[in-house]
Design a protein around this motif. Structure first.
Motif, PDB file in Angstrom:
ATOM      1  N   VAL A  67      11.604   4.989   0.379  1.00 48.61           N
ATOM      2  CA  VAL A  67      10.865   5.667   1.439  1.00 48.61           C
ATOM      3  C   VAL A  67       9.685   4.810   1.868  1.00 48.61           C
ATOM      4  O   VAL A  67       9.368   4.718   3.064  1.00 48.61           O
ATOM      5  CB  VAL A  67      10.410   7.057   0.965  1.00 48.61           C
ATOM      6  CG1 VAL A  67       9.443   7.670   1.952  1.00 48.61           C
ATOM      7  CG2 VAL A  67      11.599   7.954   0.801  1.00 48.61           C
ATOM      8  N   ALA A  68       9.063   4.158   0.895  1.00 49.28           N
ATOM      9  CA  ALA A  68       7.938   3.291   1.249  1.00 49.28           C
ATOM     10  C   ALA A  68       8.417   2.147   2.128  1.00 49.28           C
ATOM     11  O   ALA A  68       7.774   1.812   3.130  1.00 49.28           O
ATOM     12  CB  ALA A  68       7.297   2.739  -0.014  1.00 49.28           C
ATOM     13  N   LEU A 121      -7.917  -1.541  -2.340  1.00 50.57           N
ATOM     14  CA  LEU A 121      -7.169  -1.330  -3.566  1.00 50.57           C
ATOM     15  C   LEU A 121      -7.797  -0.221  -4.384  1.00 50.57           C
ATOM     16  O   LEU A 121      -7.105   0.549  -5.040  1.00 50.57           O
ATOM     17  CB  LEU A 121      -7.129  -2.625  -4.364  1.00 50.57           C
ATOM     18  CG  LEU A 121      -6.178  -3.605  -3.699  1.00 50.57           C
ATOM     19  CD1 LEU A 121      -6.280  -4.945  -4.348  1.00 50.57           C
ATOM     20  CD2 LEU A 121      -4.774  -3.060  -3.802  1.00 50.57           C
ATOM     21  N   ASN A 122      -9.099  -0.166  -4.296  1.00 51.72           N
ATOM     22  CA  ASN A 122      -9.755   0.928  -4.982  1.00 51.72           C
ATOM     23  C   ASN A 122      -9.298   2.255  -4.423  1.00 51.72           C
ATOM     24  O   ASN A 122      -9.075   3.215  -5.136  1.00 51.72           O
ATOM     25  CB  ASN A 122     -11.267   0.805  -4.814  1.00 51.72           C
ATOM     26  CG  ASN A 122     -11.865   0.151  -6.037  1.00 51.72           C
ATOM     27  OD1 ASN A 122     -11.156  -0.009  -7.026  1.00 51.72           O
ATOM     28  ND2 ASN A 122     -13.118  -0.209  -5.959  1.00 51.72           N
ATOM     29  N   ALA A 152       0.834  -1.196   0.000  1.00 55.41           N
ATOM     30  CA  ALA A 152       0.000   0.000   0.000  1.00 55.41           C
ATOM     31  C   ALA A 152       0.871   1.249   0.000  1.00 55.41           C
ATOM     32  O   ALA A 152       0.640   2.194  -0.765  1.00 55.41           O
ATOM     33  CB  ALA A 152      -0.900  -0.008   1.228  1.00 55.41           C
ATOM     34  N   GLN A 153       1.885   1.214   0.835  1.00 59.00           N
ATOM     35  CA  GLN A 153       2.774   2.361   0.933  1.00 59.00           C
ATOM     36  C   GLN A 153       3.508   2.594  -0.382  1.00 59.00           C
ATOM     37  O   GLN A 153       3.655   3.723  -0.848  1.00 59.00           O
ATOM     38  CB  GLN A 153       3.770   2.073   2.058  1.00 59.00           C
ATOM     39  CG  GLN A 153       4.568   3.255   2.498  1.00 59.00           C
ATOM     40  CD  GLN A 153       3.704   4.316   3.114  1.00 59.00           C
ATOM     41  OE1 GLN A 153       3.512   5.372   2.540  1.00 59.00           O
ATOM     42  NE2 GLN A 153       3.156   4.018   4.278  1.00 59.00           N
ATOM     43  N   LEU A 154       3.905   1.484  -0.978  1.00 60.60           N
ATOM     44  CA  LEU A 154       4.651   1.579  -2.227  1.00 60.60           C
ATOM     45  C   LEU A 154       3.782   2.180  -3.331  1.00 60.60           C
ATOM     46  O   LEU A 154       4.221   3.060  -4.088  1.00 60.60           O
ATOM     47  CB  LEU A 154       5.137   0.187  -2.626  1.00 60.60           C
ATOM     48  CG  LEU A 154       6.062   0.088  -3.819  1.00 60.60           C
ATOM     49  CD1 LEU A 154       7.343   0.823  -3.543  1.00 60.60           C
ATOM     50  CD2 LEU A 154       6.368  -1.366  -4.121  1.00 60.60           C
ATOM     51  N   LEU A 155       2.544   1.722  -3.391  1.00 61.31           N
ATOM     52  CA  LEU A 155       1.666   2.249  -4.436  1.00 61.31           C
ATOM     53  C   LEU A 155       1.410   3.729  -4.221  1.00 61.31           C
ATOM     54  O   LEU A 155       1.421   4.523  -5.168  1.00 61.31           O
ATOM     55  CB  LEU A 155       0.353   1.473  -4.444  1.00 61.31           C
ATOM     56  CG  LEU A 155       0.446   0.068  -5.032  1.00 61.31           C
ATOM     57  CD1 LEU A 155      -0.885  -0.622  -4.968  1.00 61.31           C
ATOM     58  CD2 LEU A 155       0.937   0.131  -6.460  1.00 61.31           C
ATOM     59  N   LEU A 156       1.207   4.069  -2.961  1.00 65.19           N
ATOM     60  CA  LEU A 156       0.964   5.493  -2.667  1.00 65.19           C
ATOM     61  C   LEU A 156       2.147   6.349  -3.079  1.00 65.19           C
ATOM     62  O   LEU A 156       2.001   7.374  -3.746  1.00 65.19           O
ATOM     63  CB  LEU A 156       0.713   5.659  -1.171  1.00 65.19           C
ATOM     64  CG  LEU A 156      -0.715   5.436  -0.698  1.00 65.19           C
ATOM     65  CD1 LEU A 156      -0.765   5.567   0.805  1.00 65.19           C
ATOM     66  CD2 LEU A 156      -1.625   6.455  -1.352  1.00 65.19           C
ATOM     67  N   SER A 157       3.326   5.902  -2.669  1.00 66.26           N
ATOM     68  CA  SER A 157       4.489   6.753  -2.927  1.00 66.26           C
ATOM     69  C   SER A 157       4.843   6.750  -4.408  1.00 66.26           C
ATOM     70  O   SER A 157       5.316   7.759  -4.932  1.00 66.26           O
ATOM     71  CB  SER A 157       5.666   6.304  -2.084  1.00 66.26           C
ATOM     72  OG  SER A 157       5.979   4.974  -2.392  1.00 66.26           O
ATOM     73  N   LEU A 158       4.587   5.637  -5.084  1.00 64.09           N
ATOM     74  CA  LEU A 158       4.850   5.629  -6.517  1.00 64.09           C
ATOM     75  C   LEU A 158       3.875   6.544  -7.255  1.00 64.09           C
ATOM     76  O   LEU A 158       4.233   7.167  -8.252  1.00 64.09           O
ATOM     77  CB  LEU A 158       4.745   4.208  -7.056  1.00 64.09           C
ATOM     78  CG  LEU A 158       5.989   3.355  -6.890  1.00 64.09           C
ATOM     79  CD1 LEU A 158       5.758   1.978  -7.437  1.00 64.09           C
ATOM     80  CD2 LEU A 158       7.168   4.003  -7.571  1.00 64.09           C
TER      81      LEU A 158
END
Lengths: 194, 486
Positions: A44-45, B433-434, A13-19
């Motif tokens: 950073v994630a 995920l959404n 989740a963190q990775l997706l956010l930061s990416l």
């Protein structure tokens, strides 16, 4: 068995956010800069995820703080890191980076002191060398490798044997997860290319 | 004395050869001392069965109970040396009828003996202690000098000096008593006996709980008793080596005595909690026992433990012997991982130029369709093989989200989609995920269907579930949610 998967999810989740933040920031970047941005955001994630885990279960995550601080020390990362971590988080990391600089100077002082008192050390080491040179050589090899490991693990410069190994353990686990997740992301992104 | 302990010994020797060692020493040392004590002790150990059942547990505790905290002084619990003393005192006074009369079990005997053990006032009396030390003739005991500093009237003894002195007094008395020639020792015995009788009634109530732990404390006590004048320093150091794992690593000679006492005391306070945060280090024969080398040994042991963990973690490091080579492997592995991250970030930057993972759910259904077969194939062997380490799961041949999902399943190792509770976590995962990807709701619905189809393909293969696992799954997802909110 339970914790790693949880950690992996949090990390994802963190990775997706930061990416996503990096993606928004790097609209007009060259490939190299974008790579750096991806690297930064994944690091950073990872650091944030492992810091959250360290908060949940008492364990040290000095390497995570050091990693963030290392990135925060570079001026050009500021905007992206602000975006990823939020303003307060970035300020903390930057403060840590500044204090790290102090730490470094302290280390230099320590090293110079060691150099100054090197005469006695040398005498002692020659004594041991005369005693059993093989053991001394082995110890020297181990020391050299620990030095290399210290340079590899973020924040490992100030650590000694046991804590260095603990940090390495934690860092390796996180690094592995990072590689795994990034591989997943690459695979997930490939169809778009084709 | 010589025949009594071996009845207790075999069970005691299993958990701790350390105790055993001291037992042997005590055997040798006390061989001449307690000839006449034989009948008494053997009658006391008349029921080896009960002792043998009780001894292992309490011995293990006596060993495990070594706590790093230094405060042991103020508590009125009877520490084993005192108990020892009282018992010996009884034997000096030829109390076998009393001992024998208490019954076949060792515990009632000890219960009866325990109240006699509260000679604290006497033990704490410096004058008496000095006399005792003089009497015993063992001036070499390191704690003896500190004995004068004992606070009068305090129950626990503040340092090991008096205990050792009195112990030796016991040994000396044992020798003397075959020919009761020394009037001073006789008076000391009288002094010993008087207050013990006086205190017996008073302390009986408090003695109940302690009586339970009798065998262990006797073992610990015998351990300390085993120090004769000749072997005194060595065995003290050994007990020191066993005890000294406190973070401070401060070990002095008197501390070793304290360690023995602490040990016994913790064994008496067994029911509350055995302390856990210590490492057991033992100085073997011929090893240095000063505090620095002990601390060094502790440090080395911790490091080697970490190295072992790293060895498990780093692939191809199992067969490697030698610290330097192992470190080499670790360094290589860390470097390769770091390089891999570099490479992957490069790849990610080229593969997905906008770094736009918003459309990830759009990619997902396709991927799930593609990877349904391999997903299961890679999923179940992993599950059955049981990876030794949780992080050893290989990355799956799926899309990212499917991967994280199935890894979650792997690690829970029991997902049962038939359970209606399972659909909820799936939905929440989907919601989450959404939230990450800001996907449109219709895409999400589509995707949800796909996920459930995946799940239903799993039905046939995994049939067992605990509702708790799905609950925990849900819980973990909620924590993920919370982290997302951050």
């Amino acid at each position: 068995m339970h914790a790693p998967s949880k950690f992996k999810k949090a990390f994802m989740a963190q990775l997706l956010l930061s990416l996503r933040a990096a993606g928004q920031a790097s609209k007009s970047m060259g490939i190299r800069e974008r790579r750096d941005a991806v690297r930064l955001s994944s690091d950073v994630a990872m650091a944030m995820a492992s810091a959250a885990r360290a908060r949940a279960a008492p364990r040290s995550a000095a390497w995570a703080r050091a990693l963030v601080a290392r990135h925060a020390a570079e001026r050009r990362n500021e905007a992206l890191m602000r975006r990823i971590m939020g303003g307060a988080g970035y300020e903390m990391a930057a403060a840590a980076a500044r204090s790290r600089k102090g730490e470094r100077s302290r280390r230099i002082v320590r090293r110079s002191r060691r150099v100054c008192s090197g005469a006695g050390r040398k005498r002692r080491s020659s004594l041991t060398a005369s005693g059993c040179s093989a053991m001394a050589a082995a110890r020297r090899m181990v020391r050299a490798r620990l030095q290399v490991l210290r340079s590899l693990v973020p924040g490992g410069e100030g650590l000694r044997g046991f804590s260095l190994l603990t940090e390495t353990l934690d860092y390796v686990v996180c690094l592995r997860t990072q590689v795994e997740l990034m591989q997943c992301l690459c695979k997930g992104s490939r169809p778009q290319l084709g | 004395m010589n025949c009594g302990p071996p009845d207790q010994l075999p069970p005691a020797s299993a958990p701790s050869c350390f105790l055993n060692l001291n037992w042997d020493q005590s055997m040798a040392a006390a061989a001449g001392a307690g000839d006449h004590l034989d009948p008494a002790l053997s009658s006391m150990v008349s029921s080896p069965a009960s002792n043998s059942t009780a001894a292992p547990a309490t011995d293990g505790l006596a060993l495990h109970g070594i706590s790093p905290q230094p405060q042991y002084s103020g508590t009125p619990l009877s520490s084993p040396p005192k108990l020892n003393l009282s018992m010996m005192g009884q034997f000096h006074h030829y109390a076998p009828p009393q001992v024998g009369g208490t019954g076949p079990g060792g515990l009632p005997i000890l219960e009866n003996l325990m109240p006699m053990g509260h000679l604290d006032q006497f033990l704490a009396d410096p004058g008496f202690a000095e006399r005792a030390a003089r009497l015993s003739g063992f001036d070499g005991c390191p704690g003896g000098s500190g004995y004068g500093g004992a606070i009068p009237g305090q129950f626990g003894l503040p340092d090991g000096g008096p205990v050792s002195a009195l112990k030796e007094l016991e040994l000396g008395n044992g020798r003397d008593e075959s020919s009761v020639s020394d009037p001073a020792s006789a008076s000391a015995e009288m002094a010993l006996k008087g207050p013990s009788d006086g205190n017996a009634k008073k302390r009986k109530a408090s003695g109940k709980g302690k009586a339970k732990d009798g065998p262990g404390s006797t073992a610990a006590k015998d351990l300390t008793k085993g120090e004769s004048s000749g072997k005194r320093c060595k065995s003290a150091d050994e007990s020191n080596g066993a005890d000294d794992n406190s973070a401070k690593g401060k070990a002095t000679q008197s501390n070793s005595e304290n360690g023995g006492k602490k040990q016994g005391k913790d064994s008496t306070s067994k029911p509350p909690e055995p302390p856990k945060d210590y490492i057991h280090v033992r100085a073997r024969r011929g090893e240095a026992t000063d505090s620095h080398s002990l601390a060094e040994r502790v440090r080395r042991e911790k490091i080697s433990q970490r190295m072992k963990l790293l060895q498990d973690l780093v692939p191809g490091c199992n067969k490697v012997v030698g610290k330097a080579v192992m470190l080499d492997e670790i360094i290589n592995y860390v470097q390769s991982l770091q390089r891999q991250v570099e490479f992957l970030s490069m790849k990610l930057a080229t593969v997905n130029p906008q770094l736009d993972f918003n459309n990830l759910p759009n990619l997902l259904p396709k991927d799930i369709h593609q990877s349904c077969g391999p997903l299961q194939n890679s999923h179940f062997p992993l599950e059955t093989s049981g990876a030794p380490l949780p992080y050893l799961n290989q990355p799956h041949q799926g899309n990212p989200l499917g991967c994280s999902l199935t890894n979650g399943m792997d690690n829970q190792s029991s997902m049962h989609p038939l359970d209606p509770a399972f659909c909820r976590p799936m939905n929440s995962q989907h919601q989450f995920l959404n939230g990450v990807s800001d996907a449109a709701s219709q895409v999400g619905a589509f995707w949800q269907d796909d996920l459930q189809s995946v799940v239903h393909m799993d039905i046939g293969q995994s049939q067992e579930i605990a509702a708790t696992s799905s609950n925990s799954y849900n819980g973990s997802l909620q924590t993920v949610h919370m982290k997302m909110e951050l």
